[in-house]
Design an enzyme around this catalytic site. Structure first.
Site, PDB file in Angstrom:
ATOM      1  N   GLY A  57     100.743  55.411 -41.783  1.00 15.24           N
ATOM      2  CA  GLY A  57     100.326  54.243 -41.007  1.00 15.24           C
ATOM      3  C   GLY A  57      98.921  53.860 -41.412  1.00 15.24           C
TER       4      GLY A  57
ATOM      5  N   GLU B 109     102.783  52.346 -44.842  1.00 15.21           N
ATOM      6  CA  GLU B 109     102.611  51.357 -43.781  1.00 15.21           C
ATOM      7  C   GLU B 109     103.947  50.642 -43.588  1.00 15.21           C
ATOM      8  OE1 GLU B 109     100.135  50.436 -41.521  1.00 15.21           O
ATOM      9  OE2 GLU B 109     101.729  49.082 -40.936  1.00 15.21           O
ATOM     10  N   ILE B 110     104.336  50.467 -42.340  1.00 16.34           N
ATOM     11  CA  ILE B 110     105.663  49.891 -42.058  1.00 16.34           C
ATOM     12  C   ILE B 110     105.618  48.361 -42.011  1.00 16.34           C
ATOM     13  CG2 ILE B 110     105.527  49.949 -39.528  1.00 16.34           C
ATOM     14  CD1 ILE B 110     108.442  51.049 -39.592  1.00 16.34           C
TER      15      ILE B 110
ATOM     16  N   ASP C 198      99.971  53.770 -33.254  1.00 17.66           N
ATOM     17  CA  ASP C 198     100.467  52.966 -32.134  1.00 17.66           C
ATOM     18  C   ASP C 198     100.640  53.877 -30.919  1.00 17.66           C
ATOM     19  OD1 ASP C 198     101.882  51.373 -30.380  1.00 17.66           O
ATOM     20  OD2 ASP C 198     103.063  50.419 -31.960  1.00 17.66           O
TER      21      ASP C 198
ATOM     22  N   CYS D  70      95.810  58.048 -38.322  1.00 18.14           N
ATOM     23  CA  CYS D  70      94.617  57.405 -37.780  1.00 18.14           C
ATOM     24  C   CYS D  70      94.978  56.234 -36.878  1.00 18.14           C
ATOM     25  CB  CYS D  70      93.726  56.917 -38.918  1.00 18.14           C
ATOM     26  SG  CYS D  70      93.206  58.256 -39.997  1.00 18.14           S
TER      27      CYS D  70
END
Lengths: 229, 432
Positions: free
Chosen positions: A48, A71-72, A129, A126
């Site tokens: 992320g 990263e999504i 969510d 880091c």
């Protein structure tokens, strides 16, 4: 967009298995085209990675490692891609920033498709969510079941780094990592001497935002323990 | 013409001459006594039913003046409410046939029963039910049969003691999964390693993953078996070659693995064999259709293998053919042994000892052709339908259930969804 549902049926690209992954596109500088193989493997993962601030600061600090951001969110990934290309172009002469890269993916589902057992030495989580709602807790990036998969890709002695500005989430992450038999918390002393902790505290976009707002940052680091016999 | 709803699961316990069939929310037990099958047990999952009746009762409440008032709201039609959420799935026998365990959709739970093999009135006694947050999808038992491992639709695996009181969250706190995937779990197996006697749990999911975890240290992942490009619906590991694993699902091949070494041994592609069996039923859902509206989608619904004979059976969802593959136990390869063309679509496949049992979609044939028992005939060196047992069972099912209004169906549209495994197929519906 700030969120992406990790359970959805996304249009994702991921290799069939770690051997099927073509790393040469992500790290062309470390590809030996004569031998047709990579000269290095990824050892540090930022799960992320957001806008890539941590990657950019880790790059000169770990010149011997390949560092991957996952990263999504598509747009965010594209941004980081462009950012890395620009950095590489601006530092062409000294071949800087060749050791960082980013890919769009769902690490909660497909981490083992990318990495072999014990391949990684460091994993960063880091400002994940927070998924405040109770029923969304399974969507959190740290759960007792996912930790087993992180432990699989981490080598013995490898380190999980966590940082968040949400106190509840910090306690949640600490609780789950402490309860997991394959992780042990590292001391405040260790944290104060570790350069990654300093970088993590100061380099990410989220971290800087929290800094501006004079918010608190909660850090916890954990060592991967050996498997029980 | 109304007909008895198709049998959704059949489990033959040949050692005790018992047969369990599952239709909707009902388990019926038959025993072979004096040359024919007789009903010796029945259990109806009334979980939702009880709840609805309670609700309906409550609606006949009193008004502010304390006078009884007639309900203004329409009562919830119980049959309708029951229809979708009352399936019973994954029935398994254990304790030498003296117990069964099954997943009940009604309460997202599992139910464990004692089976009294002497009792001919009702041999089933419900020992305990346990309820979960998410719907159980598959179960397996540890070798010592003390623990049931349950895989749910949310991706978590829980362990449940076969003995003792039901889990009490108030006392013991919220249940914790012993392992999990971030994907719907589709099957689960407990295995002992042949090389070092260690125990493992193998779990499969909608994201092509087969994960091998240690047991009871299930937080130590041993390996993943990579190779599937589509969801996995079913895995089996034969007793005659315990280090092997067979898997199948949305791919057009059956996979054979050495799960202990972590190696793919071979695959068997069934695409050509199935083409003639594909019908309009296999057309992809409208939102996944191509321009010509002719995209078809199919998958292996279930695999099964025998206790001592080196064969693996499978069928493709919404087709009539049972494929039987011979497995070369030295080379680790498949070859087609036989295709059994059955009279109707297969809707379940199970195994006991060296017998396969299938149940069929009888909605066209009416009150017959529910089940087929399939045996290996050493005289002809081939698999044959045991017509005596199959017809005897069919006859008994008809006579015992023809007056059971709960299990009578008016038309094919009223049947429970029998062909929904293909829905596991991913289409990348979400871009970002």
């Amino acid at each position: 967009r700030a969120h992406s549902n990790p359970f959805s049926d996304h249009q994702l690209e991921y290799p069939l298995n770690p051997d099927a992954m073509d790393w040469s596109k992500l790290y062309p500088y470390y590809y030996d085209s004569d031998k047709k193989e990579m000269t290095k493997n990824v050892t540090i993962a930022d799960i992320g990675c957001g806008f890539g601030g941590l990657l950019v600061d880790l790059s000169p600090a770990f010149p011997e490692d390949l560092i991957l951001g996952m990263e999504i969110r598509v747009q965010v990934t594209n941004y980081v891609e462009d950012r890395i290309i620009a950095l590489r172009n601006n530092h062409k002469a000294e071949n800087k920033y060749q050791n960082i890269s980013v890919l769009r993916g769902n690490a909660m589902k497909f981490l083992p498709n990318f990495f072999h057992k014990a391949q990684l030495s460091k994993m960063f989580f880091c400002f994940p969510d927070p998924h405040f709602k109770q029923r969304k807790h399974k969507a959190r990036i740290i759960t007792n079941t996912l930790l087993s998969e992180y432990a699989y890709v981490l080598k013995e002695g490898g380190v999980v780094y966590t940082i968040t500005d949400v106190e509840d989430l910090h306690h949640w992450m600490v609780k789950h990592l402490e309860e997991h038999p394959l992780f042990e918390r590292l001391s405040k002393d260790w944290e104060s001497q570790d350069k990654c902790v300093t970088i993590m505290r100061n380099s990410t976009e989220e971290g800087k935002k929290v800094e501006r707002k004079k918010g608190a940052k909660y850090i916890a680091c954990f060592k991967r323990l050996p498997n029980p016999i | 013409m109304p007909f008895i709803h198709p049998v959704q699961d059949i489990v033959v316990d040949s050692a005790n001459k018992q047969v369990y069939i599952v239709i909707k929310n009902t388990i019926v037990v038959y025993r072979f006594i004096d040359g024919e099958y007789k009903q010796v047990g029945k259990w109806v999952d009334t979980y939702k039913l009880d709840e609805l009746e309670e609700q309906n009762k409550r609606k006949k409440a009193k008004n502010n003046a304390g006078e009884a008032v007639a309900t203004t709201k329409k009562e919830i039609p119980i049959a309708e409410a029951l229809s979708l959420n009352s399936n019973i799935r994954s029935l398994k026998t254990f304790n030498q046939g003296k117990a069964i365990v099954t997943c009940t959709d009604s309460n997202k739970g599992i139910a464990i029963f004692d089976v009294d093999l002497q009792n001919t009135e009702n041999c089933l006694t419900l020992r305990k039910r346990e309820q979960f947050a998410k719907r159980p999808n598959a179960i397996t038992l540890t070798d010592d049969e003390n623990v049931i491992l349950m895989a749910d639709k949310f991706g978590d695996v829980y362990s449940i003691n076969t003995q003792g009181e039901p889990y009490d969250e108030k006392i013991m706190g919220e249940r914790k999964p012993i392992l999990g995937h971030v994907s719907m779990l589709t099957d689960i197996l407990f295995k002992k390693s042949t090389s070092n006697n260690k125990d493992f749990v193998i779990t499969t999911d909608r994201d092509e993953h087969i994960k091998v975890s240690n047991y009871p240290h299930s937080f130590v992942v041993d390996k993943w078996l990579f190779g599937h490009n589509e969801f996995i619906s079913s895995i089996v590991s034969p007793e005659w070659k315990s280090q092997w694993l067979v898997s199948a699902g949305g791919d057009d091949s059956i996979f054979l693995w050495d799960w202990e070494v972590g190696k793919l041994l071979s695959t068997f592609n069934y695409t050509d064999l199935i083409q003639s069996q594909l019908t309009d039923k296999h057309l992809a859902a409208a939102r996944f259709q191509n321009e010509k509206k002719n995209a078809i989608e199919y998958c292996v619904a279930k695999l099964s293998t025998l206790k001592s004979l080196p064969y693996v059976a499978f069928y493709v969802e919404a087709t009539k053919i049972l494929f039987i593959l011979a497995v070369h136990s030295e080379k680790g390869t498949f070859s087609l042994k036989q295709t059994l063309d059955l009279p109707a679509n297969i809707i379940s496949l199970t195994q006991n000892e060296d017998i396969f049992s299938v149940s069929l979609d009888n909605h066209e044939s009416g009150d017959k052709g529910f089940v087929k028992v399939i045996k290996f005939d050493s005289n002809t060196n081939s698999f044959i339908v045991d017509e005596f047992l199959s017809q005897n069972l069919d006859k008994t099912i008809t006579t015992t259930l023809k007056n059971d209004t709960n299990l009578i169906t008016e038309s094919a549209e009223d049947m429970h969804p029998l062909y929904n495994i293909i829905n596991l197929k991913k289409h990348g519906e979400h871009y970002s």
